[in-house]
Design a protein around this motif. Structure first.
Motif, PDB file in Angstrom:
ATOM      1  N   PRO A  53       0.757  -1.210   0.076  1.00 48.67           N
ATOM      2  CA  PRO A  53      -0.069   0.058   0.105  1.00 48.67           C
ATOM      3  C   PRO A  53       0.925   1.228  -0.052  1.00 48.67           C
ATOM      4  CG  PRO A  53      -0.146  -1.109   2.207  1.00 48.67           C
ATOM      5  CD  PRO A  53       0.627  -2.094   1.091  1.00 48.67           C
ATOM      6  N   LYS A  54       2.057   1.203  -0.037  1.00 49.12           N
ATOM      7  CA  LYS A  54       3.175   2.309   0.153  1.00 49.12           C
ATOM      8  C   LYS A  54       2.754   3.121  -1.459  1.00 49.12           C
ATOM      9  CE  LYS A  54       6.896   0.554   0.820  1.00 49.12           C
ATOM     10  NZ  LYS A  54       8.611   0.575   1.105  1.00 49.12           N
ATOM     11  N   PHE A  55       2.300   2.160  -2.385  1.00 57.19           N
ATOM     12  CA  PHE A  55       2.177   2.913  -3.819  1.00 57.19           C
ATOM     13  C   PHE A  55       0.897   3.710  -3.804  1.00 57.19           C
ATOM     14  CE2 PHE A  55       5.130  -0.519  -5.051  1.00 57.19           C
ATOM     15  CZ  PHE A  55       5.878   0.098  -5.938  1.00 57.19           C
ATOM     16  N   ASN A  56       0.990   5.081  -4.170  1.00 58.86           N
ATOM     17  CA  ASN A  56      -0.166   5.971  -4.312  1.00 58.86           C
ATOM     18  C   ASN A  56      -0.068   6.615  -5.656  1.00 58.86           C
ATOM     19  OD1 ASN A  56      -1.855   6.017  -1.544  1.00 58.86           O
ATOM     20  ND2 ASN A  56       0.477   5.420  -1.051  1.00 58.86           N
ATOM     21  N   ILE A  57      -1.175   6.972  -6.037  1.00 59.93           N
ATOM     22  CA  ILE A  57      -1.340   7.895  -7.367  1.00 59.93           C
ATOM     23  C   ILE A  57      -1.684   9.262  -6.896  1.00 59.93           C
ATOM     24  CG2 ILE A  57      -2.479   8.023  -9.641  1.00 59.93           C
ATOM     25  CD1 ILE A  57      -2.941   4.976  -9.581  1.00 59.93           C
ATOM     26  N   ALA A  58      -0.962  10.152  -7.494  1.00 60.47           N
ATOM     27  CA  ALA A  58      -1.262  11.658  -7.348  1.00 60.47           C
ATOM     28  C   ALA A  58      -0.822  12.364  -8.595  1.00 60.47           C
ATOM     29  CB  ALA A  58      -0.740  12.362  -5.884  1.00 60.47           C
ATOM     30  N   ALA A  59      -1.768  12.331  -9.346  1.00 58.66           N
ATOM     31  CA  ALA A  59      -1.033  13.186 -10.854  1.00 58.66           C
ATOM     32  C   ALA A  59      -0.980  14.589 -10.611  1.00 58.66           C
ATOM     33  CB  ALA A  59      -2.348  12.752 -11.749  1.00 58.66           C
ATOM     34  N   PRO A  60       0.147  15.193 -11.119  1.00 58.73           N
ATOM     35  CA  PRO A  60       0.209  16.511 -11.063  1.00 58.73           C
ATOM     36  C   PRO A  60      -0.602  17.369 -11.955  1.00 58.73           C
ATOM     37  CG  PRO A  60       1.857  15.477 -12.310  1.00 58.73           C
ATOM     38  CD  PRO A  60       1.014  14.330 -11.808  1.00 58.73           C
ATOM     39  N   GLY A  61      -0.774  18.473 -11.688  1.00 64.67           N
ATOM     40  CA  GLY A  61      -1.346  19.423 -12.649  1.00 64.67           C
ATOM     41  C   GLY A  61      -0.329  20.342 -13.801  1.00 64.67           C
ATOM     42  N   ALA A  62      -1.137  21.370 -14.298  1.00 64.11           N
ATOM     43  CA  ALA A  62      -0.178  22.428 -14.747  1.00 64.11           C
ATOM     44  C   ALA A  62      -0.534  23.637 -14.176  1.00 64.11           C
ATOM     45  CB  ALA A  62      -0.414  22.428 -16.455  1.00 64.11           C
ATOM     46  N   GLN A  64     -13.080  20.015 -18.556  1.00 61.92           N
ATOM     47  CA  GLN A  64     -13.880  19.218 -17.309  1.00 61.92           C
ATOM     48  C   GLN A  64     -13.136  18.337 -16.678  1.00 61.92           C
ATOM     49  OE1 GLN A  64     -17.770  18.322 -18.265  1.00 61.92           O
ATOM     50  NE2 GLN A  64     -18.151  17.046 -16.379  1.00 61.92           N
ATOM     51  N   ARG A  65     -12.382  17.461 -17.523  1.00 61.82           N
ATOM     52  CA  ARG A  65     -11.652  16.164 -16.952  1.00 61.82           C
ATOM     53  C   ARG A  65     -10.460  16.838 -16.223  1.00 61.82           C
ATOM     54  NH1 ARG A  65     -11.276  11.157 -15.714  1.00 61.82           N
ATOM     55  NH2 ARG A  65      -9.528   9.983 -16.429  1.00 61.82           N
ATOM     56  N   ILE A  66      -9.778  17.817 -16.551  1.00 63.62           N
ATOM     57  CA  ILE A  66      -8.678  18.447 -15.945  1.00 63.62           C
ATOM     58  C   ILE A  66      -9.157  18.888 -14.629  1.00 63.62           C
ATOM     59  CG2 ILE A  66      -6.903  20.236 -15.825  1.00 63.62           C
ATOM     60  CD1 ILE A  66      -6.351  17.903 -17.645  1.00 63.62           C
ATOM     61  N   ASN A  67     -10.198  19.552 -14.701  1.00 66.20           N
ATOM     62  CA  ASN A  67     -10.646  20.246 -13.290  1.00 66.20           C
ATOM     63  C   ASN A  67     -10.964  19.226 -12.395  1.00 66.20           C
ATOM     64  OD1 ASN A  67      -9.946  23.125 -14.397  1.00 66.20           O
ATOM     65  ND2 ASN A  67     -11.855  23.189 -15.462  1.00 66.20           N
ATOM     66  N   GLU A  68     -11.607  18.205 -13.011  1.00 64.78           N
ATOM     67  CA  GLU A  68     -11.795  17.296 -12.074  1.00 64.78           C
ATOM     68  C   GLU A  68     -10.912  16.374 -11.423  1.00 64.78           C
ATOM     69  OE1 GLU A  68     -15.025  15.136 -14.113  1.00 64.78           O
ATOM     70  OE2 GLU A  68     -16.655  16.515 -13.892  1.00 64.78           O
ATOM     71  N   CYS A  69      -9.693  16.070 -12.246  1.00 64.07           N
ATOM     72  CA  CYS A  69      -8.702  15.009 -11.718  1.00 64.07           C
ATOM     73  C   CYS A  69      -7.474  15.536 -11.781  1.00 64.07           C
ATOM     74  CB  CYS A  69      -8.809  13.949 -12.990  1.00 64.07           C
ATOM     75  SG  CYS A  69     -10.736  13.362 -13.032  1.00 64.07           S
ATOM     76  N   TYR A  70      -6.942  16.602 -12.621  1.00 57.79           N
ATOM     77  CA  TYR A  70      -5.439  16.960 -12.979  1.00 57.79           C
ATOM     78  C   TYR A  70      -5.231  18.290 -12.543  1.00 57.79           C
ATOM     79  CZ  TYR A  70      -5.568  12.507 -15.043  1.00 57.79           C
ATOM     80  OH  TYR A  70      -5.764  11.055 -15.138  1.00 57.79           O
TER      81      TYR A  70
END
Length: 844
Positions: free
Chosen positions: A521-530, A750-756
């Motif tokens: 569980p040390k693996f985690n996803i946090a996508a950066p934005g711009a 919309q996709r960016i604002n919701e997730c990235y």
């Protein structure tokens, strides 16, 4: 294959394989004879299929075999080793699931073997003496994994915080004493010696629960916006300290959340409660290699997207920290230090300054520490592949300076890339601090068979040090931050970057039978934005950077070639398809140019603008880039693209690039990212932020960013005709339906604002820090045992490997350097307090 075959319900591939081989016994006997016919060798999937094609001449027969169970098994094979009379298969049925089987070419008998046995067979091809050495160094980090249920679904990979919350909930659920670890953790919270949350009078779950009942009744009677100081004294009488919230409403919510965690814990509430705790105030981020600065550094050796990522990351983290501290009702100033290397020969940058405040922040600073050797300070830049001899001393010097500046230990350490992650691991282990790591790129996956062929690559890349350091850092970290699922576990057909470290071998050095567990569980996803102050939608006219528009007009449409652009666009009315990347094989810019050249329909609909590299191959020092430059010129001539293509040299001004995206959007164009493989896809995020409809590779991170046909489009970089037609179809539909372009543009935003976005990223990363701080306390004994194993590996292996990397004497100068410019930190500390604090931490 026409359809996916159905396997028998058996425990392993090894149980399905005998029947599958028996059904095609004649062909398989001949096929396996060819596999071993060339003696010992390592084979990839294409080798296996080529031999099968040579054996089974009839296309229909071959198709029948490949559409069956045997075809599925062979297509799931990542590689195979021929050691006559056996062929040993490494089979990946799903992300994270590997099986190893040994097949006899004599009678096609099948035997399941372990990862260790498979690696030994693989070593036989490259170093037979090592493979047969009973005393070869064998590493198994899984022996020290934290005790928890074994996960079995590939979909669970990367959901670490959620999984840890479930495990903690299970551990705390039971009788009243089961919650004692949580109470102990609350008792440990403080800021620079000042108690937070609770005092020692509430040192058991029962006492705490009774006090919570009284306090919650009290605050429920207050107006919601009553500030905490107005009832702080009453809370102190009941054993509560600051940190619960800034208003009566916030305090009540936090207390109710804790009450639920004590009485009937559930995972979602556990994560919510831990993320509210005043746990993180001071953060250290390590990024030693390259030229780390805020201006004039991009494009210098080993200096690129990682610098941009960290600076944007810092701004987002500081903003989120300030918000959290305010909501906790505390009057504390957070501190974020980005610690990098001080380079006396700074090449006109500020990389010779010790301190540099980070723009658009109030409490974040770059701290530069020089690389030292016994002979003095290293004066010049050093490649990221040659950096390892300096890191241990760098860690010691950085630790002392950080503690002096922060007046104590940081609360969270984050490493970046191999060197930064190793330094973070050394410091975090020494001080007992929660640690996160970010790989950015794991070099092992960039070079085929770089583990077994490490000796060939060692003089140039020192992969023995790099792979050892990566393995140490992955296992030492409390949590690992990744941008995408594919970065961890890849796709159905392609292993992930981290997955390639599950088991591997460096013949003559060590055999890693279990390097990292993808289900940890040390693996985690946090996508950066711009940066949304730079990359914002084209339709926000009041924010547009109009001062850049004349230069961009010239950049796109001037008919005169110069050092910045060549080619011209004859028809300005056509939309522009636009791509911006490094000019190398993987980024596939020449591939896009060739698609465009071959597709007459696409050329009739749009212009092509490329931003990449140089025009003159002699200006590049990279062989691959030189070849791609020559290829670009050849393609332009071959397909007669004059008047249809504009080739612009690489651009490093982010603000102008942001406006360039928007100017392309003004033409109703699109962004195309055609990479053979892309780990994340920051340019995809940037383009979509600006409202550009985007076509991006289906190989890697962009496949997760874009919902195909909704918020953009996936393209297959390996099927150029299909990809170029997909782009042409879009523009034909836009021509016939004027609203189609707007529909895709808005869905992308919309996709960016919701997730990235960086706000989402910062919230996730700080939640990781809060959750894993408690998790490591729950598993102290296992953590310490694993640290001892890692420390032994570091001391006995890594230190010796580092000695093989030469330190050029000509690049070292005496310890005192005039080139080093010091800017005093904003926070002062008395010498006596600093010395006593360092003495306590280091035992001096």
């Amino acid at each position: 294959m026409a359809s996916k075959p159905t396997l028998k319900r058996a425990d392993s591939m090894a149980e399905n394989m005998p029947d599958a081989l028996r059904q095609s016994r004649y062909h398989m006997k001949r096929c396996f004879a060819r596999y071993i016919g060339k003696g010992k060798r390592l084979m990839k999937l294409n080798h296996l299929m080529d031999e099968m094609e040579a054996v089974i001449d009839d296309k229909n027969e071959r198709t029948q075999v490949l559409e069956g169970v045997l075809g599925f098994i062979l297509c799931s094979t990542q590689e195979a080793v021929a050691i006559p009379p056996h062929v040993i298969f490494s089979i990946r049925s799903n992300p994270g699931f590997w099986e190893y089987v040994k097949v006899s070419s004599d009678d096609l008998s099948v035997e399941a073997i372990t990862a260790a046995d498979y690696l030994k067979f693989k070593e036989m091809v490259f170093d037979e003496n090592w493979a047969k050495d009973d005393n070869a160094l064998e590493l198994n980090f899984s022996a020290f994994d934290f005790p928890m249920p074994r996960l079995t679904l590939s979909s669970s990979i990367g959901n670490g915080v959620s999984l840890v919350s479930k495990f903690m909930t299970s551990k705390l659920n039971g009788n009243s004493q089961s919650a004692q670890p949580l109470v102990d953790y609350l008792l440990s919270l403080n800021h620079q010696g000042e108690k937070l949350m609770i005092t020692n009078t509430l040192n058991t779950p029962t006492k705490l629960q009774m006090a919570l009942i009284v306090a919650e009744v009290f605050v429920s009677a207050l107006p919601k916006d009553t500030p905490y100081p107005s009832f702080e004294l009453r809370f102190k009488e009941w054993g509560f300290e600051k940190g619960w919230g800034n208003t009566a409403e916030r305090v009540k919510e936090t207390m109710r959340s804790l009450s639920e965690a004590l009485e009937a814990p559930d995972p979602m509430n556990m994560e919510k409660f831990l993320s509210r705790l005043p746990t993180i105030f001071n953060v250290v981020i390590f990024s030693p290699h390259g030229y780390f600065g805020q201006s004039d550094v991009l494009g210098l050796p080993d200096t690129g997207g990682q610098v941009v990522y960290i600076l944007d990351q810092v701004r987002a983290l500081e903003e989120e920290l300030l918000l959290r501290i305010k909501l906790q009702g505390l009057n504390v100033k957070p501190q974020i230090l980005v610690v990098t290397r001080l380079i006396p020969d700074a090449r006109g940058t500020k990389c010779n300054q010790e301190w540099e405040p980070i723009d658009n922040t109030k409490h974040s600073t770059i701290l530069r520490i020089p690389f030292r050797t016994e002979k003095g300070i290293l004066n010049q830049w050093v490649s990221r592949f040659d950096i390892y001899p300096y890191l241990e001393r760098f860690t010691q010097d950085a630790t002392a300076k950080i503690i002096e500046h922060m007046e104590g230990k940081p609360d969270l350490i984050i490493g970046n890339y191999t060197d930064g992650n190793l330094v973070a691991s050394l410091m975090a282990t020494k001080l007992g601090i929660t640690q996160g790591t970010i790989a950015h790129a794991l070099e092992k996956t960039k070079y085929e068979d770089s583990d077994v062929k490490w000796k060939e690559l060692e003089p140039k890349y020192h992969f023995s040090c790099q792979f050892t350091a990566d393995t140490i850092s992955m296992n030492a970290a409390d949590f690992i931050i990744t941008s995408t699922y594919q970065e961890i576990a890849g796709s159905k057909d392609r292993p992930g970057q981290y997955e390639s470290h599950t088991s591997f071998t460096l013949p003559g050095l060590c055999r890693v039978v279990s390097g990292i567990n993808l289900f940890d569980p040390k693996f985690n996803i946090a996508a950066p934005g711009a940066d949304q102050s730079v990359y914002f939608p084209y339709m926000e006219r009041h924010k547009r950077l109009t001062s850049f528009q004349p230069a961009i007009e010239e950049l796109l449409y001037s008919k005169q070639d110069n050092n910045e652009h060549i080619g011209f666009l004859a028809d300005r009315k056509k939309p522009i398809i636009f791509s911006m990347a490094r000019l190398d094989i993987v980024k596939n810019i020449t591939g896009l140019t060739e698609w465009f050249g071959k597709n007459k329909r696409l050329r009739s609909l749009v212009n092509l603008v490329i931003v990449a590299g140089f025009f003159d191959p002699s200006k590049s020092k990279d062989r691959e880039e030189m070849a791609e430059i020559k290829k670009m010129h050849t393609l332009i001539e071959t397909y007669q693209l004059k008047g249809l293509i504009r080739w612009i040299a690489a651009q490093n001004d982010r603000r102008r690039n942001g406006e360039l995206y928007r100017c392309i959007a003004d033409t109703k164009g699109a962004f195309v990212q055609p990479a053979i493989y892309e780990a994340f896809g920051l340019t995809v995020i940037e383009a979509m932020n600006c409202g550009l409809p985007t076509f991006a590779t289906n190989q890697g991170g962009p496949a997760e960013i874009i919902v195909d046909g909704v918020s953009g489009f996936h393209i297959d970089p390996n099927i150029g005709d299909e990809s170029s037609n997909k782009i042409a179809d879009f523009f034909e539909k836009c021509r016939d339906d004027s609203d189609h372009w707007n529909k895709i543009s808005k869905a992308g935003l919309q996709r960016i604002n919701e997730c990235y976005t960086w706000k989402i990223y910062a919230n996730k990363v700080l939640n990781m820090g809060c959750v894993f701080s408690f998790w490591r306390q729950l598993n102290t004994e296992h953590k310490q045992a694993k640290q001892k194993y890692i420390h032994m590996f570091y001391t006995l292996q890594f230190r010796n490997l580092v000695k093989n990397i030469p330190i050029p004497a000509s690049e070292v100068q005496p310890p005192v350097s005039r080139a080093i410019t010091k800017v005093p930190p904003t926070q002062s500390t008395t010498t006596r307090r600093s010395q006593s604090r360092l003495g306590r931490l280091f035992g001096v």
